[in-house]
Design a protein around this motif. Structure first.
Motif, PDB file in Angstrom:
ATOM      1  N   THR A   1       9.535  12.934   6.060  1.00 46.65           N
ATOM      2  CA  THR A   1       8.453  12.519   7.049  1.00 46.65           C
ATOM      3  C   THR A   1       8.649  13.166   8.199  1.00 46.65           C
ATOM      4  O   THR A   1       8.276  13.622   9.148  1.00 46.65           O
ATOM      5  CB  THR A   1       8.900  10.551   7.701  1.00 46.65           C
ATOM      6  OG1 THR A   1       8.650   9.824   6.313  1.00 46.65           O
ATOM      7  CG2 THR A   1       8.063  10.243   8.402  1.00 46.65           C
TER       8      THR A   1
ATOM      9  N   GLY B   1       3.993   4.158  11.614  1.00 47.68           N
ATOM     10  CA  GLY B   1       4.764   4.559  11.323  1.00 47.68           C
ATOM     11  C   GLY B   1       3.511   5.881  10.588  1.00 47.68           C
ATOM     12  O   GLY B   1       2.100   5.736  11.560  1.00 47.68           O
TER      13      GLY B   1
ATOM     14  N   LYS C   1       0.452   7.133   8.935  1.00 45.10           N
ATOM     15  CA  LYS C   1      -0.695   6.060   7.866  1.00 45.10           C
ATOM     16  C   LYS C   1      -1.067   6.876   7.382  1.00 45.10           C
ATOM     17  O   LYS C   1      -2.092   7.374   9.079  1.00 45.10           O
ATOM     18  CB  LYS C   1      -0.763   5.248   8.528  1.00 45.10           C
ATOM     19  CG  LYS C   1      -1.268   4.221   7.295  1.00 45.10           C
ATOM     20  CD  LYS C   1      -1.684   3.239   7.576  1.00 45.10           C
ATOM     21  CE  LYS C   1      -3.304   2.078   7.118  1.00 45.10           C
ATOM     22  NZ  LYS C   1      -3.917   3.071   6.916  1.00 45.10           N
TER      23      LYS C   1
ATOM     24  N   LEU D   1       1.162   1.102  -1.451  1.00 44.26           N
ATOM     25  CA  LEU D   1       2.323   0.663  -0.694  1.00 44.26           C
ATOM     26  C   LEU D   1       3.038   1.119  -2.248  1.00 44.26           C
ATOM     27  O   LEU D   1       2.955   1.298  -3.126  1.00 44.26           O
ATOM     28  CB  LEU D   1       1.997  -0.942  -1.690  1.00 44.26           C
ATOM     29  CG  LEU D   1       3.347  -1.363  -1.279  1.00 44.26           C
ATOM     30  CD1 LEU D   1       3.614  -1.695   0.958  1.00 44.26           C
ATOM     31  CD2 LEU D   1       2.783  -2.735  -1.205  1.00 44.26           C
TER      32      LEU D   1
ATOM     33  N   ARG E   1      12.373  -0.252  -4.203  1.00 38.49           N
ATOM     34  CA  ARG E   1      12.875  -0.568  -2.998  1.00 38.49           C
ATOM     35  C   ARG E   1      13.173  -1.490  -3.037  1.00 38.49           C
ATOM     36  O   ARG E   1      12.275  -2.953  -3.927  1.00 38.49           O
ATOM     37  CB  ARG E   1      11.560  -0.248  -2.135  1.00 38.49           C
ATOM     38  CG  ARG E   1      11.345   1.142  -2.186  1.00 38.49           C
ATOM     39  CD  ARG E   1       9.897   0.954  -0.830  1.00 38.49           C
ATOM     40  NE  ARG E   1      10.110   0.752  -0.097  1.00 38.49           N
ATOM     41  CZ  ARG E   1       8.929   0.835   1.385  1.00 38.49           C
ATOM     42  NH1 ARG E   1       7.911   0.621   0.452  1.00 38.49           N
ATOM     43  NH2 ARG E   1       9.172  -0.429   1.822  1.00 38.49           N
TER      44      ARG E   1
ATOM     45  N   GLU F   1      12.274  -5.332   1.668  1.00 35.04           N
ATOM     46  CA  GLU F   1      11.424  -4.242   2.311  1.00 35.04           C
ATOM     47  C   GLU F   1       9.745  -4.222   2.241  1.00 35.04           C
ATOM     48  O   GLU F   1       9.455  -3.439   2.781  1.00 35.04           O
ATOM     49  CB  GLU F   1      12.178  -3.247   1.866  1.00 35.04           C
ATOM     50  CG  GLU F   1      12.061  -2.167   2.937  1.00 35.04           C
ATOM     51  CD  GLU F   1      13.242  -0.851   2.033  1.00 35.04           C
ATOM     52  OE1 GLU F   1      14.188  -1.303   1.922  1.00 35.04           O
ATOM     53  OE2 GLU F   1      12.303   0.251   2.015  1.00 35.04           O
ATOM     54  N   VAL F   2       9.305  -3.640   0.751  1.00 39.54           N
ATOM     55  CA  VAL F   2       8.692  -3.576   0.310  1.00 39.54           C
ATOM     56  C   VAL F   2       7.046  -4.999   0.743  1.00 39.54           C
ATOM     57  O   VAL F   2       6.309  -4.918   1.089  1.00 39.54           O
ATOM     58  CB  VAL F   2       7.971  -3.812  -1.054  1.00 39.54           C
ATOM     59  CG1 VAL F   2       6.654  -3.663  -1.280  1.00 39.54           C
ATOM     60  CG2 VAL F   2       9.195  -2.411  -2.042  1.00 39.54           C
TER      61      VAL F   2
ATOM     62  N   GLN G   1       7.972  -6.763   3.178  1.00 36.75           N
ATOM     63  CA  GLN G   1       7.423  -6.422   5.174  1.00 36.75           C
ATOM     64  C   GLN G   1       6.669  -6.116   5.859  1.00 36.75           C
ATOM     65  O   GLN G   1       6.251  -5.862   6.118  1.00 36.75           O
ATOM     66  CB  GLN G   1       9.545  -5.727   5.018  1.00 36.75           C
ATOM     67  CG  GLN G   1       9.934  -5.929   7.112  1.00 36.75           C
ATOM     68  CD  GLN G   1       9.711  -6.451   8.332  1.00 36.75           C
ATOM     69  OE1 GLN G   1       9.936  -8.321   7.493  1.00 36.75           O
ATOM     70  NE2 GLN G   1       9.077  -6.751   8.783  1.00 36.75           N
ATOM     71  N   GLU G   2       7.172  -4.691   4.526  1.00 36.09           N
ATOM     72  CA  GLU G   2       5.793  -3.575   5.041  1.00 36.09           C
ATOM     73  C   GLU G   2       4.737  -3.692   4.366  1.00 36.09           C
ATOM     74  O   GLU G   2       3.262  -3.834   5.551  1.00 36.09           O
ATOM     75  CB  GLU G   2       6.289  -2.046   3.958  1.00 36.09           C
ATOM     76  CG  GLU G   2       4.548  -1.227   4.068  1.00 36.09           C
ATOM     77  CD  GLU G   2       5.204   0.194   3.559  1.00 36.09           C
ATOM     78  OE1 GLU G   2       6.261   0.540   3.410  1.00 36.09           O
ATOM     79  OE2 GLU G   2       4.375   0.988   3.102  1.00 36.09           O
TER      80      GLU G   2
ATOM     81  N   ASN H   1       3.395  -6.371   7.566  1.00 38.49           N
ATOM     82  CA  ASN H   1       2.751  -5.837   8.703  1.00 38.49           C
ATOM     83  C   ASN H   1       1.713  -5.308   8.383  1.00 38.49           C
ATOM     84  O   ASN H   1       1.098  -4.639   9.428  1.00 38.49           O
ATOM     85  CB  ASN H   1       3.881  -4.618   8.970  1.00 38.49           C
ATOM     86  CG  ASN H   1       5.137  -4.911   9.182  1.00 38.49           C
ATOM     87  OD1 ASN H   1       5.192  -6.098   8.955  1.00 38.49           O
ATOM     88  ND2 ASN H   1       6.297  -4.351   9.710  1.00 38.49           N
ATOM     89  N   LEU H   2       1.452  -4.394   7.578  1.00 39.49           N
ATOM     90  CA  LEU H   2       0.070  -3.424   7.057  1.00 39.49           C
ATOM     91  C   LEU H   2      -0.981  -4.477   7.420  1.00 39.49           C
ATOM     92  O   LEU H   2      -2.224  -4.659   7.985  1.00 39.49           O
ATOM     93  CB  LEU H   2       0.059  -3.018   6.028  1.00 39.49           C
ATOM     94  CG  LEU H   2       1.288  -1.643   5.620  1.00 39.49           C
ATOM     95  CD1 LEU H   2       1.561  -0.967   4.195  1.00 39.49           C
ATOM     96  CD2 LEU H   2       0.285  -0.500   6.064  1.00 39.49           C
TER      97      LEU H   2
END
Ligand code: SF4
Length: 353
Positions: A28, A52, A54, A63, A88, A92-93, A95-96, A99-100
């Motif tokens: 990244t 982030g 996208k 995802l 992962r 964490e997965v 959470q992402e 958020n999405l």
């Protein structure tokens, strides 16, 4: 350009001298550096700067749940570039994913190199999502993602036995009734040469069972024709499987050597012209099956996610790789109902309700 092949900068530069920058997987900072170099950043904005990278439209997102793969298919060099499976953590997965969804995403596309192996490397370790214990395992992930209230679509699902457990979640409408399972071939001998532990007969039985539990399921798959040593009889076996399996969406590749792949050493390479003919025959057979299957949707009313005015996708259509639904009107990112008037080999055509 970014991704696996990015580690071979010289190969890409030689083929595409105009490419501005090349980065490897997961780089990244490298991507951002290249973007800023060629597209200088705007003045600092405290809101958008926190988001982030996208690269998809606002209403859908990929995802990624794991990286790497424990298989060693002989035609593939991904494990040599990305290593063994690393999952992962589920927290964490989630959470992402959360958020999405909060940012407006309506469809999550679960990807990895091997989605059904999620969690094997961490022995299905328990994590905490919203204070509740959840295992790092595909079935638990699907159940938890299903609670977010958006479309959840599964890609690259290797047909392990536990995949059967997610079919009821599809039947209940928790996740989309869509399964992308790369079968690659149907001949046991070719599958063995490919080092894919599958058995075509069992696959057919399981497809039947999946359809009994979830009649609306869409099954997508990919196949390779012209693998070294593939005889005409084995290709015919593949065509017969295709007829029997009645898959909804199918991609087909003519085998080509990848530098570093074990399959390069296999004897009896199939001549290029034979590969081309087999690929054409395969795609013709599937086009007929696909047209028949899509025809059955005429007269039905489907829920679609609008990608842009006039074009949307139903539960049966993943972005970029499957067909679409055509209609007049609609706004990107909204769910609408479309009554289907006609179909062709890949797409549906209808009216907004
Ligand atoms: S083809 Fe897929 S399952 Fe096989 S080694 Fe490559 S990434 Fe793994």
């Amino acid at each position: 350009m970014t991704g696996c092949l990015g580690v071979k900068q010289d190969v890409i530069k030689q083929a595409h001298p105009a490419v501005l920058a090349i980065t490897g997987p997961h780089d990244t900072p490298g991507v951002m550096k290249a973007v800023h170099q060629h597209l200088p950043p705007k003045p600092h904005d405290p809101y958008t700067d926190l988001i982030g990278v996208k690269l998809t439209p606002p209403h859908y997102a990929y995802l990624k749940i794991s990286e790497g793969c424990n298989h060693r298919c002989t035609f593939c060099i991904i494990p040599s570039m990305r290593g063994d499976l690393v999952s992962r953590p589920i927290a964490e997965v989630m959470q992402e994913a959360g958020n999405l969804v909060k940012a407006g995403v309506k469809e999550l596309l679960v990807i990895s190199q091997d989605t059904s192996a999620y969690g094997v490397d961490v022995k299905y370790r328990t994590g905490f999502v919203g204070g509740k214990p959840v295992k790092t395992r595909m079935t638990d992930l699907c159940r938890t993602l299903g609670e977010l209230g958006v479309w959840v679509r599964l890609h690259y699902v290797y047909p392990y036995p536990h995949v059967d457990q997610v079919i009821p979640l599809m039947a209940e409408g928790k996740i989309l009734p869509y399964l992308d399972v790369p079968f690659q071939h149907a001949s046991p001998r070719i599958l063995k040469l490919m080092k894919r532990p599958a058995n075509a007969e069992k696959v057919l039985e399981r497809l039947q069972r999946w359809r009994e539990i979830c009649p609306d399921i869409t099954v997508r798959s990919t196949f390779i024709v012209g693998f070294p040593g593939e005889t005409e009889a084995e290709f015919q076996e593949l065509l017969a499987f295709l007829e029997e399996a009645q898959l909804d969406r199918v991609g087909c590749f003519a085998y080509s050597q990848v530098e570093g792949a074990v399959a390069n050493e296999l004897p009896d390479a199939v001549p290029e012209e034979v590969k081309t003919v087999r690929k054409e025959k395969f795609m013709l057979a599937q086009a007929r099956i696909s047209a028949q299957k899509l025809k059955r949707k005429v007269g039905k009313t489907l829920r679609v996610l609008v990608d842009e005015p006039g074009i949307g996708r139903s539960s049966a259509d993943a972005p970029e790789i499957d067909g679409v639904v055509h209609f007049k009107g609609g706004k990107a990112g909204e769910f609408r109902h479309v009554t289907i008037d006609r179909a062709d080999e890949h797409d549906l055509y209808g009216r907004l309700q």
